[in-house]
Design a protein around this motif. Structure first.
Motif, PDB file in Angstrom:
ATOM      1  N   PRO A  52       0.631  -1.080  -0.112  1.00  0.00           N
ATOM      2  CA  PRO A  52      -0.165  -0.037  -0.506  1.00  0.00           C
ATOM      3  C   PRO A  52       0.662   1.433  -0.064  1.00  0.00           C
ATOM      4  O   PRO A  52      -0.036   2.024   0.013  1.00  0.00           O
ATOM      5  N   LEU A  53       1.978   1.124   0.087  1.00  0.00           N
ATOM      6  CA  LEU A  53       2.733   3.054   0.491  1.00  0.00           C
ATOM      7  C   LEU A  53       3.391   2.566  -0.605  1.00  0.00           C
ATOM      8  O   LEU A  53       4.476   3.319  -1.421  1.00  0.00           O
ATOM      9  N   PHE A  83      -2.092 -16.809  -0.799  1.00  0.00           N
ATOM     10  CA  PHE A  83      -3.596 -16.249  -0.662  1.00  0.00           C
ATOM     11  C   PHE A  83      -4.062 -14.961   0.328  1.00  0.00           C
ATOM     12  O   PHE A  83      -4.726 -15.379   0.167  1.00  0.00           O
ATOM     13  N   GLU A  84      -2.622 -14.157   0.620  1.00  0.00           N
ATOM     14  CA  GLU A  84      -3.152 -13.330   0.643  1.00  0.00           C
ATOM     15  C   GLU A  84      -4.057 -12.825  -0.380  1.00  0.00           C
ATOM     16  O   GLU A  84      -5.598 -11.536  -0.358  1.00  0.00           O
ATOM     17  N   GLY A  93     -11.491  -9.048   2.336  1.00  0.00           N
ATOM     18  CA  GLY A  93     -11.112  -6.712   2.957  1.00  0.00           C
ATOM     19  C   GLY A  93      -9.115  -7.198   3.029  1.00  0.00           C
ATOM     20  O   GLY A  93      -8.568  -5.964   3.643  1.00  0.00           O
ATOM     21  N   ILE A  94      -8.888  -8.511   2.589  1.00  0.00           N
ATOM     22  CA  ILE A  94      -7.655  -8.295   3.374  1.00  0.00           C
ATOM     23  C   ILE A  94      -6.524  -7.384   2.948  1.00  0.00           C
ATOM     24  O   ILE A  94      -6.673  -8.070   1.496  1.00  0.00           O
ATOM     25  N   ARG A  95      -5.499  -6.173   3.689  1.00  0.00           N
ATOM     26  CA  ARG A  95      -4.973  -5.668   2.492  1.00  0.00           C
ATOM     27  C   ARG A  95      -3.721  -4.813   2.873  1.00  0.00           C
ATOM     28  O   ARG A  95      -2.491  -4.609   2.512  1.00  0.00           O
ATOM     29  N   THR A 100      -3.506 -10.103   7.557  1.00  0.00           N
ATOM     30  CA  THR A 100      -2.814 -11.295   7.684  1.00  0.00           C
ATOM     31  C   THR A 100      -2.870 -12.186   9.191  1.00  0.00           C
ATOM     32  O   THR A 100      -2.680 -12.746   8.945  1.00  0.00           O
ATOM     33  N   LEU A 101      -1.872 -11.485   9.575  1.00  0.00           N
ATOM     34  CA  LEU A 101      -1.160 -11.960  10.967  1.00  0.00           C
ATOM     35  C   LEU A 101      -2.468 -12.467  11.387  1.00  0.00           C
ATOM     36  O   LEU A 101      -2.932 -13.355  12.628  1.00  0.00           O
TER      37      LEU A 101
END
Length: 204
Positions: A52-53, A83-84, A93-95, A100-101
Motif C-alpha cells: 500500500p505504500l 493466499f493474501e 478485505g485483507i490489504r 494477514t497476521l
C-alpha cells in the motif's frame, strides 16, 4: 477455496512477506539465514497483492509473481503462497500485513509464527498500518541489509519497541517467546534488490 502451505501444531514458521517482483537470490539468502539462526522449521514467502505504500499500477498479478518465486526458492523448507490475494478479493478485505497476521494467528493459535523483515523495512515500520499490533501479535526478526543498519536501529519503530528487543545470542528462542519480542540479526548480507533487478542495474 484458499490453500495454505501445510501446517501442524508446534511448527515454527517464519513469514516473509513482499511483492517478490521479482523474487531473487537475496530473498533465498534471508530465508536460509532465518531458518538457521531462528531454528525455524519452515519459511513462507507471502506474495502480497501489493504494498500500500508503493505504486502498484505496473505490478504483475500475484499468481505470476508466485510462480517466479517458486522457481527461485529452490529449498523444500521454503513454501511460496499468494493466499493474501484470495483473502482480499472482496471477501475478507485483507490489504495490510496486520490483517494477514490477525487472520493466521486466530486460525492457527498452536503454530509458532515469526514475522521476518529486512532492515530496510524496519526503517519504515512505523508507517505500516497497526505496526504496534503486529509486534504484539507475533515475534519478529529483522535481517540486516547493506546501507540500512544504522537507519533501521534509529527508526521510530525500533525506538518504540526497544524494550522488547532480545539479544542476538538468544535468537533461537524467539519463536517460543510471547510477543512483543524481536531480534536484529547481523551476518553475511546480500545487496540484491527487486528494484535494481527491474531497473537492470544489477543481475541476480
Amino acid at each position: 477455496m484458499l490453500r495454505l502451505p501445510s501446517l501442524a501444531p508446534g511448527l515454527r514458521v517464519g513469514l516473509y512477506g513482499g511483492s517478490f517482483n521479482p523474487a531473487h537470490a537475496g530473498h533465498r539468502h534471508v530465508s536460509r539465514l532465518a531458518l538457521r539462526r531462528l531454528a525455524l522449521d519452515r519459511v513462507w514467502w507471502l506474495v502480497s497483492p501489493g504494498n500500500p505504500l508503493k505504486d502498484r499500477s505496473h505490478l504483475p498479478e500475484a499468481a505470476a509473481r508466485a510462480a517466479g518465486a517458486r522457481a527461485v526458492a529452490a529449498d523444500p523448507r521454503i513454501a511460496v503462497t499468494d493466499f493474501e490475494a484470495g483473502l482480499g478479493e472482496g471477501r475478507l478485505g485483507i490489504r495490510y500485513t496486520v490483517d494477514t497476521l490477525r487472520w493466521l494467528t486466530l486460525r492457527h493459535p498452536d503454530v509458532r509464527f515469526v514475522w521476518i523483515m529486512g532492515a530496510d523495512s524496519l526503517a519504515t515500520f512505523h508507517r505500516w498500518k497497526g505496526f504496534r499490533e503486529i509486534a504484539a501479535r507475533m515475534p519478529f526478526a529483522v535481517i540486516d541489509r547493506p546501507g540500512y543498519t544504522l537507519k533501521a536501529m534509529a527508526s521510530p519503530a525500533a525506538r518504540a519497541l526497544a524494550s522488547s528487543r532480545i539479544d542476538e545470542g538468544a535468537a533461537t528462542t524467539l519463536a517460543d517467546r510471547a510477543p512483543p519480542a524481536w531480534v536484529f540479526l547481523h551476518g553475511p548480507r546480500n545487496g540484491l534488490s527487486s528494484t535494481a533487478l527491474r531497473a537492470g542495474t544489477i543481475r541476480s
